[in-house]
Scaffold this active site. Sequence first.
Site, PDB file in Angstrom:
ATOM      1  CB  CYS A   1      44.620 103.743   5.948  1.00 31.22           C
ATOM      2  SG  CYS A   1      44.490 102.596   4.564  1.00 31.22           S
TER       3      CYS A   1
ATOM      4  CD  GLU B   1      39.056 109.311  25.149  1.00 35.91           C
ATOM      5  OE1 GLU B   1      39.426 108.993  24.008  1.00 35.91           O
ATOM      6  OE2 GLU B   1      39.572 108.839  26.178  1.00 35.91           O
TER       7      GLU B   1
ATOM      8  CG  HIS C   1      39.509  94.299  20.119  1.00 36.59           C
ATOM      9  ND1 HIS C   1      40.198  94.087  21.292  1.00 36.59           N
ATOM     10  CD2 HIS C   1      40.013  95.441  19.585  1.00 36.59           C
ATOM     11  CE1 HIS C   1      41.087  95.057  21.453  1.00 36.59           C
ATOM     12  NE2 HIS C   1      40.995  95.883  20.435  1.00 36.59           N
TER      13      HIS C   1
ATOM     14  CD  GLU D   1      42.741 105.131  -5.329  1.00 39.12           C
ATOM     15  OE1 GLU D   1      43.007 105.951  -6.214  1.00 39.12           O
ATOM     16  OE2 GLU D   1      43.456 104.962  -4.316  1.00 39.12           O
ATOM     17  CG  LEU D   2      43.648  97.444  -1.409  1.00 39.71           C
ATOM     18  CD1 LEU D   2      43.154  96.550  -2.546  1.00 39.71           C
ATOM     19  CD2 LEU D   2      45.083  97.072  -1.038  1.00 39.71           C
TER      20      LEU D   2
END
Length: 753
Positions: free
Chosen positions: A516, A484, A694, A18-19
Site C-alpha cells: 500500500c 538516503e 529485486h 487489515e488485509l
Amino acid sequence: MTILNHTLGFPRVGLRRELKKAQESYWAGNSTREELLAVGRELRARHWDQQKQAGIDLLPVGDFAWYDHVLTTSLLLGNVPARHQNKDGSVDIDTLFRIGRGRAPTGEPAAAAEMTKWFNTNYHYMVPEFVKGQQFKLTWTQLLDEVDEALALGHKVKPVLLGPITWLWLGKVKGEQFDRLSLLNDILPVYQQVLAELAKRGIEWVQIDEPALVLELPQAWLDAYKPAYDALQGQVKLLLTTYFEGVTPNLDTITALPVQGLHVDLVHGKDDVVELHKRLPSDWLLSAGLINGRNVWRADLTEKYVQIKDIVGKRDLWVASSCSLLHSPIDLSVETRLDAEVKSWFAFALQKCHELALLCDALNSGDTAALAEWSAPIQARRHSTRVHNPAVEKRLAAITAQDSQRANVYEVRAEAQRARFKLPAWPTTTIGSFPQTTEIRTLRLDFKKGNLDANNYRTGIAEHIRQAIVEQERLGLDVLVHGEAERNDMVEYFGEHLDGFVFTQNGWVQSYGSRCVKPPIVIGDVSRPAPITVEWAKYAQSMTDKPVKGMLTGPVTILCWSFPREDVSRETIAKQIALALRDEVADLEAAGIGIIQIDEPALREGLPLRRSDWDAYLQWGVEAFRINAAVAKDDTQIHTHMCYCEFNDIMDSIAALDADVITIETSRSDMELLESFEEFDYPNEIGPGVYDIHSPNVPSVEWIEALLKKAAKRIPAERLWVNPDCGLKTRGWPETRAALANMVQAAQNLRRG
C-alpha cells in the site's frame, strides 16, 4: 424513472490495512488459511454495510481480490501458468499467491508472473500468460461465492466481472508466438457459464468492465466485440463499463453491442453527456461516472448536477463513481491531523458514496439545497491563500525557453566534466539508496513519534551516512551516494519539505498485493521554503575525496505519485515543482556537489492512454525536467534514473531530457533494452543496470562482465557506466556488499582489458 446510484468497486485493504496484515501473516506462516479467509469475509461484510449506510443503492460484488482482480479473473478462467499449478490440477488460494509472488505456504516456488501498471493508474496488475493451445474452464468460484455471501446478508448486489476482451488485451503470449485474440472463442463459454450461474441467483445487472474500449485499439480487436457480446447476451442485463478516458472515438463499436447499459467516465473523459444520450440506443441505461474515483477532492455537486440534468427523465439513468474507488483512501473521518479548512476540501471513498447519495436524491427530487451546502467548502477553496501563492504564479509565468537550456551542448559539458572528475573507464556507482535497516526505520519512527529529540536523530542519521560512505570506499566504487537514511519514500520526503503539499495518517491505497502507498496531496502552489537535501549531501561529501551524488526525485515523478490538484493542469503542477527543485540544484552546486541525479521513474507511466495525446504530455514532461536541471554549470554532471521496460516509443523524449548520464533497468531483459538506445544513436552516457536488485541473488563477476561486454557491442564503451538496476533500499547489507564487490571487480577486469 427513478435514478439509482452505485459504485464500480470499493477499496479492499481495510481502514487499518487489515488485509495487508492478514496476507503477510499468512505468507510468513503465522496464521492459518481459515484465519486469512475470515479476515476477507469480515472486510467484505463491513465494506458492503458501509456503502449501504452511506446511501449506495447497488453494491459491487467481485471487486474484492486476494492479490489483484486481473489475477482473480485469470483463476476464474482456469488460466494458471504450468509452473504455478498444483500437482493434482486443483486451484486454491496458494495457487493465486504463487502466481502473484512466486511462492506460497504450499506448493513449489516458481518465478512470479509479470506485474505492470493498470492503465494509467498507480495500481499494478498481474499480467495473464497465454500459451498456444491452452484450455480454459471455470476453476475458481470466488465471484459466485461472494455473491452468495452478499445475498445472504440481504444486500441488493451488482456483480463485477472483468470483460473477456480487456482481459485478453492485458495479457502476454509466452513461448511460441500467436495472436492472443484467437483465444476469445475458448474463454467465452466460461463467461457464459458464470453469467448463467449469476442468473440462477436472481441477479438482474452485471457490471462487465471493458476499459480497453477507451484505448486506440487495433481494428481486429474492435471487430471482436460484436461476436463476443452476441455470445454473452440474454442471461442477465449487462452494464458495459469503461473508465479512465472517454468513449466517443469508439462509440460506433459500442452502440452495436447487445448490452443493456453503458457506464462512462465523465471525469477523465471528454464525452458530452447530451451527445452521448443522442447516440446511445434509447432503451439503454446510461451510468454517469460523475464522482472522481481516483482522487481525494470533494466534488462540486452543484456543478455535477448541471452537467447531467439535461438528460434527466429522458432515459434510464444511474449516477456512479468514475471508476472503482480502489484508487481512493477509505475514510476521511479518521484523519485527525489535517486542519479543518484543508480537511473540508477532501472526500475519500466513504465520503464519495455520500456524494453519490446526495446527487442522486437531488436529481430525483429537484431539490438542490443539500448540494449547495456540500459544495460550499470546495467553492470557497478557490479564493484560499493556502492555494494561491502569487510569487510562484509570477515566477511560472516568467519562464522563458532559455530557462530549460543548459549553457552548452553535451559534448562541451562532457569535456568539462572529464577534466573535473577524472573518472576511470567503466565508472562504477549505485542508484541512490542503501539498505533501510531496522535501526534506520526505528530511528525515523522514534523521531516522528516524539520519542527522540532532533539532536539525537541527526546524530543517528549522520552515523548511518558515515557508514554508507565507508562501505562504498571499501568496495572501491567511483561515484558515491549518501544512502538516503533520512528518507522514508522518494516522493513523500520531498513533499514534506515543499509548501503546497499535505499528508494523511491513514490515506492508504493499494499498489499491488499487500503493498500500500500513502500518496501526498498537492493542495496549492508548490514552492521550496528552504534547502532540502543540501545539508546531508554536503556532510557526506566532507568525508571523502570521491564525488558524492546529490539525489533528487524529479518533478514528473513527484506529480504522478501524488494526488494532484484538480483546479490547475498537471503541466502547471510539474513546472512549479521543477522550479522549486531548480533552486535545490543551484544550492547543491554551490555546496560543492558536482554530480546531481534527478530520478524520473514515472515519466513513461504518466503517458496518456491515447497515443494522440502523448506529444503534448511528453513536451511539458521533458520541459519540466529541463527547467529543474538547466541551472547546472557545464562541469556539473546531471544524471537521471528510469526503471521500466519500454523505451522505443519515447526515445526522442529521453534524449531531449539532455541528462549527461542516464541509468536504466536492463538486467532482467539481458541488455535487450539497449537496442533502442543503439538504434536511436543515443548521444550521451548510459549506465545499463547490471543486476536485478529485486532478487536476493548475488550475480557473479563473470555474469556482470558478460552483460557489460554485451552492452559495449551496442554503446561505445567510453560512454558506459556500471551500476545496479535500481536503489538498494529493500535489500540486506550482506547481499548488497557481495553484489557490489562483484560489480566493481567486473569493471576493474574490463579496464585491464
